[in-house]
Design a protein around this motif. Structure first.
Motif, PDB file in Angstrom:
ATOM      1  N   PHE A  43       0.834  -1.203   0.000  1.00 13.72           N
ATOM      2  CA  PHE A  43       0.000   0.000   0.000  1.00 13.72           C
ATOM      3  C   PHE A  43       0.872   1.258   0.000  1.00 13.72           C
ATOM      4  O   PHE A  43       0.630   2.190  -0.767  1.00 13.72           O
ATOM      5  CB  PHE A  43      -0.933  -0.013   1.213  1.00 13.72           C
ATOM      6  CG  PHE A  43      -1.711   1.252   1.372  1.00 13.72           C
ATOM      7  CD1 PHE A  43      -2.794   1.526   0.554  1.00 13.72           C
ATOM      8  CD2 PHE A  43      -1.359   2.190   2.326  1.00 13.72           C
ATOM      9  CE1 PHE A  43      -3.508   2.710   0.675  1.00 13.72           C
ATOM     10  CE2 PHE A  43      -2.062   3.371   2.474  1.00 13.72           C
ATOM     11  CZ  PHE A  43      -3.142   3.628   1.638  1.00 13.72           C
ATOM     12  N   TYR A  51      -3.972   6.522  -6.216  1.00 15.36           N
ATOM     13  CA  TYR A  51      -4.717   7.746  -5.846  1.00 15.36           C
ATOM     14  C   TYR A  51      -4.806   8.700  -7.034  1.00 15.36           C
ATOM     15  O   TYR A  51      -5.883   9.202  -7.373  1.00 15.36           O
ATOM     16  CB  TYR A  51      -3.978   8.381  -4.682  1.00 15.36           C
ATOM     17  CG  TYR A  51      -4.457   9.732  -4.210  1.00 15.36           C
ATOM     18  CD1 TYR A  51      -5.773   9.926  -3.778  1.00 15.36           C
ATOM     19  CD2 TYR A  51      -3.575  10.807  -4.138  1.00 15.36           C
ATOM     20  CE1 TYR A  51      -6.184  11.169  -3.306  1.00 15.36           C
ATOM     21  CE2 TYR A  51      -3.978  12.041  -3.662  1.00 15.36           C
ATOM     22  CZ  TYR A  51      -5.287  12.217  -3.250  1.00 15.36           C
ATOM     23  OH  TYR A  51      -5.680  13.443  -2.781  1.00 15.36           O
ATOM     24  N   SER A  69      -8.735   3.488  -1.246  1.00 13.59           N
ATOM     25  CA  SER A  69      -8.933   2.472  -0.201  1.00 13.59           C
ATOM     26  C   SER A  69      -9.673   1.268  -0.768  1.00 13.59           C
ATOM     27  O   SER A  69      -9.311   0.117  -0.498  1.00 13.59           O
ATOM     28  CB  SER A  69      -9.740   3.056   0.963  1.00 13.59           C
ATOM     29  OG  SER A  69      -9.156   4.234   1.436  1.00 13.59           O
ATOM     30  N   LEU A 118     -12.766   5.074   9.068  1.00 15.07           N
ATOM     31  CA  LEU A 118     -11.536   5.844   8.896  1.00 15.07           C
ATOM     32  C   LEU A 118     -11.695   7.210   9.550  1.00 15.07           C
ATOM     33  O   LEU A 118     -12.688   7.891   9.326  1.00 15.07           O
ATOM     34  CB  LEU A 118     -11.222   6.022   7.403  1.00 15.07           C
ATOM     35  CG  LEU A 118     -10.837   4.749   6.667  1.00 15.07           C
ATOM     36  CD1 LEU A 118     -10.730   5.018   5.178  1.00 15.07           C
ATOM     37  CD2 LEU A 118      -9.525   4.199   7.194  1.00 15.07           C
ATOM     38  N   PRO A 119     -10.719   7.601  10.333  1.00 17.88           N
ATOM     39  CA  PRO A 119     -10.826   8.918  10.955  1.00 17.88           C
ATOM     40  C   PRO A 119     -10.644  10.011   9.924  1.00 17.88           C
ATOM     41  O   PRO A 119      -9.995   9.801   8.899  1.00 17.88           O
ATOM     42  CB  PRO A 119      -9.673   8.921  11.964  1.00 17.88           C
ATOM     43  CG  PRO A 119      -8.690   7.955  11.411  1.00 17.88           C
ATOM     44  CD  PRO A 119      -9.486   6.912  10.686  1.00 17.88           C
ATOM     45  N   PRO A 120     -11.195  11.179  10.178  1.00 17.84           N
ATOM     46  CA  PRO A 120     -10.994  12.277   9.230  1.00 17.84           C
ATOM     47  C   PRO A 120      -9.537  12.718   9.239  1.00 17.84           C
ATOM     48  O   PRO A 120      -8.896  12.721  10.293  1.00 17.84           O
ATOM     49  CB  PRO A 120     -11.896  13.376   9.775  1.00 17.84           C
ATOM     50  CG  PRO A 120     -12.041  13.070  11.224  1.00 17.84           C
ATOM     51  CD  PRO A 120     -11.954  11.580  11.355  1.00 17.84           C
ATOM     52  N   ALA A 121      -9.036  13.059   8.093  1.00 16.96           N
ATOM     53  CA  ALA A 121      -7.653  13.541   7.997  1.00 16.96           C
ATOM     54  C   ALA A 121      -7.638  15.043   8.237  1.00 16.96           C
ATOM     55  O   ALA A 121      -8.468  15.772   7.726  1.00 16.96           O
ATOM     56  CB  ALA A 121      -7.087  13.226   6.628  1.00 16.96           C
TER      57      ALA A 121
ATOM     58  N   PHE B  23      -0.807  11.222  -1.822  1.00 16.92           N
ATOM     59  CA  PHE B  23      -1.960  10.746  -1.055  1.00 16.92           C
ATOM     60  C   PHE B  23      -1.843  11.363   0.337  1.00 16.92           C
ATOM     61  O   PHE B  23      -0.791  11.263   0.956  1.00 16.92           O
ATOM     62  CB  PHE B  23      -1.912   9.218  -0.973  1.00 16.92           C
ATOM     63  CG  PHE B  23      -3.171   8.579  -0.465  1.00 16.92           C
ATOM     64  CD1 PHE B  23      -4.362   8.722  -1.142  1.00 16.92           C
ATOM     65  CD2 PHE B  23      -3.157   7.816   0.680  1.00 16.92           C
ATOM     66  CE1 PHE B  23      -5.527   8.113  -0.692  1.00 16.92           C
ATOM     67  CE2 PHE B  23      -4.313   7.211   1.152  1.00 16.92           C
ATOM     68  CZ  PHE B  23      -5.492   7.359   0.463  1.00 16.92           C
ATOM     69  N   PRO B  24      -2.880  12.032   0.834  1.00 15.06           N
ATOM     70  CA  PRO B  24      -2.762  12.719   2.132  1.00 15.06           C
ATOM     71  C   PRO B  24      -2.214  11.784   3.204  1.00 15.06           C
ATOM     72  O   PRO B  24      -2.769  10.720   3.452  1.00 15.06           O
ATOM     73  CB  PRO B  24      -4.201  13.132   2.425  1.00 15.06           C
ATOM     74  CG  PRO B  24      -4.840  13.245   1.088  1.00 15.06           C
ATOM     75  CD  PRO B  24      -4.208  12.167   0.250  1.00 15.06           C
ATOM     76  N   ALA B  26      -2.009  11.713   6.454  1.00 17.79           N
ATOM     77  CA  ALA B  26      -2.786  11.317   7.625  1.00 17.79           C
ATOM     78  C   ALA B  26      -3.807  10.244   7.245  1.00 17.79           C
ATOM     79  O   ALA B  26      -3.979   9.246   7.934  1.00 17.79           O
ATOM     80  CB  ALA B  26      -3.498  12.526   8.212  1.00 17.79           C
ATOM     81  N   HIS B  27      -4.483  10.456   6.129  1.00 18.05           N
ATOM     82  CA  HIS B  27      -5.464   9.480   5.670  1.00 18.05           C
ATOM     83  C   HIS B  27      -4.767   8.176   5.297  1.00 18.05           C
ATOM     84  O   HIS B  27      -5.271   7.093   5.555  1.00 18.05           O
ATOM     85  CB  HIS B  27      -6.203  10.061   4.466  1.00 18.05           C
ATOM     86  CG  HIS B  27      -7.460   9.334   4.113  1.00 18.05           C
ATOM     87  ND1 HIS B  27      -8.543   9.289   4.939  1.00 18.05           N
ATOM     88  CD2 HIS B  27      -7.806   8.616   3.018  1.00 18.05           C
ATOM     89  CE1 HIS B  27      -9.499   8.577   4.380  1.00 18.05           C
ATOM     90  NE2 HIS B  27      -9.083   8.155   3.215  1.00 18.05           N
ATOM     91  N   ARG B  28      -3.581   8.319   4.719  1.00 18.68           N
ATOM     92  CA  ARG B  28      -2.836   7.129   4.290  1.00 18.68           C
ATOM     93  C   ARG B  28      -2.521   6.226   5.478  1.00 18.68           C
ATOM     94  O   ARG B  28      -2.651   5.000   5.401  1.00 18.68           O
ATOM     95  CB  ARG B  28      -1.548   7.559   3.592  1.00 18.68           C
ATOM     96  CG  ARG B  28      -0.825   6.413   2.904  1.00 18.68           C
ATOM     97  CD  ARG B  28       0.366   6.918   2.131  1.00 18.68           C
ATOM     98  NE  ARG B  28       1.396   7.429   3.001  1.00 18.68           N
ATOM     99  CZ  ARG B  28       2.342   8.300   2.632  1.00 18.68           C
ATOM    100  NH1 ARG B  28       2.355   8.769   1.412  1.00 18.68           N
ATOM    101  NH2 ARG B  28       3.245   8.707   3.488  1.00 18.68           N
ATOM    102  N   ALA B  30      -4.173   5.932   8.242  1.00 25.39           N
ATOM    103  CA  ALA B  30      -5.385   5.270   8.713  1.00 25.39           C
ATOM    104  C   ALA B  30      -5.802   4.144   7.767  1.00 25.39           C
ATOM    105  O   ALA B  30      -6.206   3.064   8.205  1.00 25.39           O
ATOM    106  CB  ALA B  30      -6.509   6.294   8.835  1.00 25.39           C
ATOM    107  N   VAL B  31      -5.689   4.392   6.468  1.00 27.13           N
ATOM    108  CA  VAL B  31      -6.073   3.363   5.493  1.00 27.13           C
ATOM    109  C   VAL B  31      -5.141   2.157   5.616  1.00 27.13           C
ATOM    110  O   VAL B  31      -5.575   1.004   5.591  1.00 27.13           O
ATOM    111  CB  VAL B  31      -6.025   3.926   4.050  1.00 27.13           C
ATOM    112  CG1 VAL B  31      -6.260   2.818   3.029  1.00 27.13           C
ATOM    113  CG2 VAL B  31      -7.063   5.018   3.876  1.00 27.13           C
ATOM    114  N   LYS B  32      -3.868   2.450   5.782  1.00 25.51           N
ATOM    115  CA  LYS B  32      -2.903   1.348   5.912  1.00 25.51           C
ATOM    116  C   LYS B  32      -3.238   0.484   7.131  1.00 25.51           C
ATOM    117  O   LYS B  32      -3.228  -0.752   7.057  1.00 25.51           O
ATOM    118  CB  LYS B  32      -1.492   1.920   6.025  1.00 25.51           C
ATOM    119  CG  LYS B  32      -0.420   0.859   6.115  1.00 25.51           C
ATOM    120  CD  LYS B  32       0.946   1.494   6.212  1.00 25.51           C
ATOM    121  CE  LYS B  32       2.030   0.440   6.447  1.00 25.51           C
ATOM    122  NZ  LYS B  32       3.362   1.044   6.637  1.00 25.51           N
ATOM    123  N   ASP B  95      -6.490  11.720  12.709  1.00 29.27           N
ATOM    124  CA  ASP B  95      -5.087  11.581  12.348  1.00 29.27           C
ATOM    125  C   ASP B  95      -4.590  12.922  11.825  1.00 29.27           C
ATOM    126  O   ASP B  95      -5.181  13.490  10.913  1.00 29.27           O
ATOM    127  CB  ASP B  95      -4.900  10.501  11.277  1.00 29.27           C
ATOM    128  CG  ASP B  95      -4.821   9.120  11.901  1.00 29.27           C
ATOM    129  OD1 ASP B  95      -5.087   9.018  13.107  1.00 29.27           O
ATOM    130  OD2 ASP B  95      -4.485   8.167  11.196  1.00 29.27           O
TER     131      ASP B  95
END
Lengths: 231, 181
Positions: A43, A51, A69, A118-121, B23-24, B26-28, B30-32, B95
């Motif tokens: 990943f 992306y 995702s 998933l938490p918000p970024a 890829f942002p 912080a989101h990355r 969490a996705v991982k 995150d």
């Protein structure tokens, strides 16, 4: 605006990945044996390419985040069907992305429970500048997609993989499960259709046919521009 | 010819698309974490089945309580979990990361979070985090002046996890602390 020109095939060859780490095939085999960190490494390696591919297919950075995702979740869900192309998982991931984008609602519905967790970024540096730049990207990409989406789906997939994602014909053929000659012919057809669209009413439908629901006089802005002096 | 040279000049407008973006981060992260959990869950051996976990947890807590007093600095410093509740359930966390510098096509230099407690404190102060509230679908509300609780940084999955709490909080979760007092 730029022409995407990533490294050929995102090469992870001969058992060694980018930066000297394990190749995709090694990581994929480890993931298949239940090693979460191996899938996490795949990943990390490919999420950015996936992306950006999802963004180019949708014209939305927000949608691209969720769809990225979903691409990895779908790849894992159908892991027994995965075929690597010369040690790289990337072509397969991008082909999955094509399908996920096409069946976007269904794909998001299938994984909505996981996506909701998933938490918000929260990105804290230069948020305004970043947001404006991303909005500009989205507007530009939407203009491109106005033309692109008039191609038939097979042509869209091949063009996105070869031209936008920079895959070789061979990798594209393996990812799509078609002969390399089919990749070439679909690209040739896509080129012809794009040329035809460039000279047609912007409201024209798929590959030059009438757009469903379009009416004479619809005033869509011309997208394919001719520079002075160009053919 | 094995690439898109044949398109040059004919469909420039379709080839000419916005440059890649990272890829942002912080989101990355969490996705991982979510993807790795999927892999873990799909090959869960019998001793990790729910019934066994209940028994094992009782035994494990005693062991973890001792181990958790140690300090383990985060190794993944590009982002931090800011939790609203003392739990490892990341639905109770935002995150946070800093935007990195784009240093070339498809390349991003990550910005390092030096002080996760300070970063999460800022997010609390902005009202993004509300105690014990899940972060699902929470909108970012950039208003300053909200109360910031006492915070402590633990290490979760190699990343800083900042909780409302005190020196005992990490131990209660079975996590090492990210830094000494």
């Amino acid at each position: 605006m730029t022409t995407p020109n990533p490294p050929p095939g995102a090469g992870h060859r001969e058992g060694v990945g980018a930066g000297g780490g394990p190749s995709d095939s090694v990581l994929w085999a480890q993931a298949g044996k239940g090693d979460p960190s191996a899938f996490g490494a795949l990943f990390e390696r490919h999420s950015q390419r996936v992306y950006n591919h999802c963004f180019r297919r949708t014209g939305s950075w927000t949608a691209a985040e969720d769809l990225t995702s979903v691409v990895f979740l779908e790849t894992w869900r159908k892991r027994r069907e995965v075929k690597l192309s010369d040690e790289s998982l990337l072509p397969w991931l991008l082909a999955v992305a094509n399908n996920v984008v096409r069946n976007r609602d269904r794909s998001l519905r299938r994984h909505r429970r996981l996506l909701a967790k998933l938490p918000p970024a929260v990105v804290t540096a230069n948020p305004a500048e970043e947001a404006v730049a991303r909005l500009d990207d989205e507007r530009a990409m939407q203009r491109v997609l106005e033309v692109f989406t008039r191609l038939v789906p097979d042509e869209q997939d091949v063009l996105a993989l070869v031209v936008w994602a920079g895959l070789s014909y061979t990798d594209t053929a393996i990812a799509l499960g078609v002969p390399i000659g089919t990749v070439r012919s679909r690209l040739a057809r896509a080129r012809e259709h794009l040329r035809k669209l460039a000279g047609l009413d912007p409201g024209a439908g798929l590959t030059g046919g009438p757009a469903p629901g379009s009416e004479p006089g619809d005033s869509l802005s011309p997208v394919v521009r001719h520079e002075p002096g160009s053919p | 010819m094995d690439r898109h040279e044949e398109f040059e000049g004919s469909v420039d407008e379709v080839v000419d698309v916005p440059a890649s973006r990272p890829f942002p981060s912080a989101h990355r992260a969490a996705v991982k974490t979510m993807l790795m959990a999927q892999v873990r869950a799909s090959r869960r051996p019998w001793w990790q089945a729910p019934a066994a976990v209940a028994v094992g947890t009782a035994v494990g807590v005693t062991i973890l309580a001792g181990a958790a007093q140690q300090i383990v600095a985060p190794t993944r410093t590009h982002a931090a979990h800011c939790f609203t509740k003392v739990t490892t359930d990341t639905t109770y966390a935002a995150d946070v990361s800093f935007a990195g510098d784009v240093i070339g096509p498809n390349l991003l230099r990550e910005s390092k979070i030096e002080d996760p407690v300070k970063v999460c404190g800022d997010i609390w102060e902005q009202g993004v985090l509300i105690r014990d509230r899940q972060m699902l679908g929470q909108a970012h509300r950039p208003e300053h002046g909200h109360a910031v609780p006492d915070l402590v940084a633990c290490t979760l999955g190699g990343q800083a996890a900042v909780y409302p709490g005190d020196a005992t909080t990490c131990a209660r979760l079975g996590l090492p602390r990210a830094e000494a007092d």
